[in-house]
Design a protein around this motif. Structure first.
Motif, PDB file in Angstrom:
ATOM      1  N   PHE A 100      -6.743  -1.078   0.698  1.00  0.00           N
ATOM      2  CA  PHE A 100      -7.208  -0.910   2.079  1.00  0.00           C
ATOM      3  C   PHE A 100      -8.661  -1.359   2.239  1.00  0.00           C
ATOM      4  CE2 PHE A 100      -3.643   2.112   2.842  1.00  0.00           C
ATOM      5  CZ  PHE A 100      -3.158   1.512   3.993  1.00  0.00           C
ATOM      6  N   SER A 101      -9.510  -0.945   1.318  1.00  0.00           N
ATOM      7  CA  SER A 101     -10.921  -1.325   1.411  1.00  0.00           C
ATOM      8  C   SER A 101     -11.088  -2.823   1.213  1.00  0.00           C
ATOM      9  CB  SER A 101     -11.745  -0.560   0.376  1.00  0.00           C
ATOM     10  OG  SER A 101     -11.331  -0.878  -0.943  1.00  0.00           O
TER      11      SER A 101
ATOM     12  N   LEU B 172     -12.309   1.212  -6.163  1.00  0.00           N
ATOM     13  CA  LEU B 172     -12.369   0.793  -4.758  1.00  0.00           C
ATOM     14  C   LEU B 172     -13.363  -0.356  -4.598  1.00  0.00           C
ATOM     15  CD1 LEU B 172     -12.528   3.172  -1.713  1.00  0.00           C
ATOM     16  CD2 LEU B 172     -14.211   1.360  -1.926  1.00  0.00           C
TER      17      LEU B 172
ATOM     18  N   SER C 283     -12.380  -4.324  -3.856  1.00  0.00           N
ATOM     19  CA  SER C 283     -12.912  -4.915  -2.627  1.00  0.00           C
ATOM     20  C   SER C 283     -13.594  -6.245  -2.899  1.00  0.00           C
ATOM     21  CB  SER C 283     -13.907  -3.957  -1.963  1.00  0.00           C
ATOM     22  OG  SER C 283     -13.288  -2.733  -1.620  1.00  0.00           O
TER      23      SER C 283
ATOM     24  N   CYS D 270     -13.387  11.295  -9.352  1.00  0.00           N
ATOM     25  CA  CYS D 270     -13.955  10.657  -8.153  1.00  0.00           C
ATOM     26  C   CYS D 270     -14.653   9.353  -8.511  1.00  0.00           C
ATOM     27  CB  CYS D 270     -14.939  11.609  -7.476  1.00  0.00           C
ATOM     28  SG  CYS D 270     -14.186  13.118  -6.818  1.00  0.00           S
TER      29      CYS D 270
ATOM     30  N   CYS E  98       0.815  -1.222   0.000  1.00  0.00           N
ATOM     31  CA  CYS E  98       0.000   0.000   0.000  1.00  0.00           C
ATOM     32  C   CYS E  98       0.847   1.268   0.000  1.00  0.00           C
ATOM     33  CB  CYS E  98      -0.918   0.009   1.214  1.00  0.00           C
ATOM     34  SG  CYS E  98      -2.261  -1.181   1.130  1.00  0.00           S
TER      35      CYS E  98
ATOM     36  N   VAL F 282      -3.279   6.216  -6.344  1.00  0.00           N
ATOM     37  CA  VAL F 282      -4.312   6.591  -5.375  1.00  0.00           C
ATOM     38  C   VAL F 282      -5.463   5.581  -5.417  1.00  0.00           C
ATOM     39  CG1 VAL F 282      -6.021   8.342  -4.786  1.00  0.00           C
ATOM     40  CG2 VAL F 282      -3.729   9.036  -5.479  1.00  0.00           C
ATOM     41  N   MET F 283      -5.890   5.212  -6.625  1.00  0.00           N
ATOM     42  CA  MET F 283      -6.968   4.243  -6.776  1.00  0.00           C
ATOM     43  C   MET F 283      -6.600   2.903  -6.165  1.00  0.00           C
ATOM     44  SD  MET F 283      -7.802   5.129 -10.766  1.00  0.00           S
ATOM     45  CE  MET F 283      -8.557   3.528 -11.030  1.00  0.00           C
TER      46      MET F 283
ATOM     47  N   ILE G  77     -12.136   6.482  -8.905  1.00  0.00           N
ATOM     48  CA  ILE G  77     -11.597   6.072  -7.605  1.00  0.00           C
ATOM     49  C   ILE G  77     -12.613   5.209  -6.855  1.00  0.00           C
ATOM     50  CG2 ILE G  77     -10.826   6.897  -5.349  1.00  0.00           C
ATOM     51  CD1 ILE G  77      -9.654   9.345  -6.742  1.00  0.00           C
ATOM     52  N   VAL G  78     -13.871   5.659  -6.798  1.00  0.00           N
ATOM     53  CA  VAL G  78     -14.909   4.911  -6.088  1.00  0.00           C
ATOM     54  C   VAL G  78     -15.155   3.568  -6.766  1.00  0.00           C
ATOM     55  CG1 VAL G  78     -17.350   4.891  -5.472  1.00  0.00           C
ATOM     56  CG2 VAL G  78     -16.002   6.975  -5.169  1.00  0.00           C
TER      57      VAL G  78
ATOM     58  N   THR H 206      -4.312   2.190  -3.902  1.00  0.00           N
ATOM     59  CA  THR H 206      -4.166   2.257  -2.444  1.00  0.00           C
ATOM     60  C   THR H 206      -5.521   2.167  -1.769  1.00  0.00           C
ATOM     61  OG1 THR H 206      -2.167   3.610  -2.651  1.00  0.00           O
ATOM     62  CG2 THR H 206      -3.299   3.643  -0.535  1.00  0.00           C
ATOM     63  N   CYS H 207      -6.482   2.941  -2.263  1.00  0.00           N
ATOM     64  CA  CYS H 207      -7.835   2.891  -1.702  1.00  0.00           C
ATOM     65  C   CYS H 207      -8.434   1.497  -1.856  1.00  0.00           C
ATOM     66  CB  CYS H 207      -8.728   3.923  -2.393  1.00  0.00           C
ATOM     67  SG  CYS H 207      -8.241   5.645  -2.117  1.00  0.00           S
TER      68      CYS H 207
END
Length: 466
Positions: free
Chosen positions: A406-407, A274, A278, A267, A99, A399-400, A270-271, A402-403
């Motif tokens: 973590f998620s 994520l 996940s 945004c 990460c 950034v994408m 990224i969402v 990493t998010c």
């Protein structure tokens, strides 16, 4: 008089028209010439195909090195008398390192070139992988040395995919990015199959050390061949001047980054990434346990191998299909949304079918369809970041990722909690479907394919000449 040139989606501020220039002999706008910087030139199709094969092998070796520890964990735990908690600590340490370098790796790649970061990182994580057995045998506390080694491998591998995104955005034309990214993405599934088959064989015949030696040394050999034959052995690879340069790929200031993150399309990617990451991590982590709990007499190689065999051609198909549609004139944003619809929408249908207590053959078929369709994301959100911000695609992809990482870990833990509380796998599959649909809805509503890393006021300034 002022000459104002209108531009389309392929506009670049360095494409300048001067009225007094002689007419161009090439078709296009009269009196125009391109002043592209040398490092920003795209690959020709034959060169792109060569790089695609090389990067595919790189992704395969990346996953061979990554999965080496899970393959050998049982044997190492027996030899060094590790508890389940200590084994989990060693396996989990990779994630934390992975990460931390996503964003820095992409940022550096945008400045100096993704191929250089890929090369240096491959030498580093390949060497660390090959050196792992030595650390295990010669350190008095193997569990600590292995935890540190896996943390470093994760740290070094964290730059790989952001660097790949940066390289693709700089060197590959828009209509061919889907094929390259989907083909290279299939290397991860190929690597999982190779290390699962050949690695298990080496483990039984030559011991767990051989798995690390072979995967690590092959990775270093791959990096050497790329440096020797594709980069022509040119050096120095990275200079202080290149690190401190402020070329066109690195001019985004803090103000530009803030403006970039205010864009709905940014945004949205990224969402969506994520959510996709996940659900993928959750399926990857819990599907083997699902099959063992639900079908106690099932052969492990069936449900551990068949879905990945399906994922490889599916990933290649998505890339060919997306590039074909774009080359036929279909809107790029619409194509990206279509690919993501297959990845998160259609795949969710097969995930929900697992809730209905299917037989073992049908369960394998549903899981294979799910994993195959998930690969369409390589031609959707994964490549969309290169459409939106080619000047900083590496850092933005970092950034994408990493998010998403973590998620992903949080959702894996939460899924385990649901299984314990409800005693039903249907709750997990329902959670996966809900997260998928949330990401898909966001992408369909807000995703675009136009560049958003260019200040519109500066665009007009570059195109007005007195």
């Amino acid at each position: 008089m002022a000459v104002v040139q209108k531009y389309g989606k392929s506009y670049n501020p360095e494409l300048v028209c001067h009225k007094e220039n002689p007419p161009s002999d090439k078709p296009g706008l009269p009196g125009c010439h391109k002043n592209w910087p040398e490092h920003n030139t795209t690959w020709s199709r034959p060169v792109a195909r060569i790089w695609t094969v090389v990067l595919l092998l790189g992704a395969c070796l990346l996953y061979c090195s990554r999965v080496a520890m899970p393959i050998c964990a049982v044997s190492m735990a027996e030899q060094f008398s590790w508890s389940k908690r200590e084994t989990g600590m060693v396996l989990g340490s990779f994630f934390w390192g992975y990460c931390f370098t996503q964003v820095p790796g992409g940022y550096v790649s945008d400045r100096i070139g993704g191929e250089k970061v890929l090369l240096l990182s491959a030498v580093a994580w390949g060497s660390m992988t090959a050196f792992t057995p030595i650390l295990a045998h010669f350190c008095s506390q193997p569990v600590l040395s292995m935890t540190l080694a896996r943390f470093l491998v994760g740290l070094l591998q964290g730059v790989h995919y952001p660097s790949l995104a940066s390289l693709c955005s700089q060197k590959v034309v828009e209509s061919e990015r889907g094929f390259l990214m989907s083909t290279v993405g299939s290397g991860s599934y190929l690597g999982t199959l190779v290390i699962g088959g050949a690695g298990s064989l080496m483990l039984d015949l030559y011991g767990w050390e051989s798995v690390f030696y072979v995967s690590g040394l092959l990775s270093v050999l791959w990096a050497y061949c790329m440096w020797k034959y594709l980069l022509k052995g040119e050096g120095p690879i990275i200079t202080l001047e290149s690190l401190g340069s402020t070329g066109p790929q690195s001019k985004l200031t803090k103000r530009h980054w803030l403006r970039l993150f205010k864009q709905p399309a940014v945004c949205a990617v990224i969402v969506t990434h994520l959510c996709a990451a996940s659900t993928f991590f959750t399926l990857l982590s819990w599907l083997p346990t699902f099959f063992k709990d639900t079908f106690t007499d099932a052969k492990g190689w069936v449900f551990n191998v068949i879905p990945w065999f399906v994922a490889i051609p599916s990933s290649l198909l998505s890339g060919c299909l997306s590039d074909h549609l774009i080359s036929q004139g279909f809107d790029t944003a619409s194509v990206r949304k279509l690919m993501q619809f297959f990845s998160m929408g259609v795949s969710s249908v097969f995930t929900l079918l697992l809730c209905g207590n299917p037989t073992f053959p049908w369960a394998v078929a549903f899981v294979s369809a799910t994993m195959g369709l998930i690969t369409f994301s390589h031609s959707g959100v994964s490549v969309n970041v290169q459409d939106l911000a080619p000047s900083c695609a590496g850092a933005l992809f970092g950034v994408m990722n990493t998010c998403g990482a973590f998620s992903g870990v949080l959702m894996v833990y939460f899924s385990g909690y649901l299984i314990e509380v409800t005693g039903s796998w249907a709750s997990v599959f329902a959670l996966i479907t809900t997260v998928n649909l949330l990401g898909l809805f966001t992408f369909l509503c807000f995703a675009e394919a136009r560049r958003v890393d260019i200040d519109s006021s500066k665009v007009r300034h570059y195109n007005i000449h007195i």
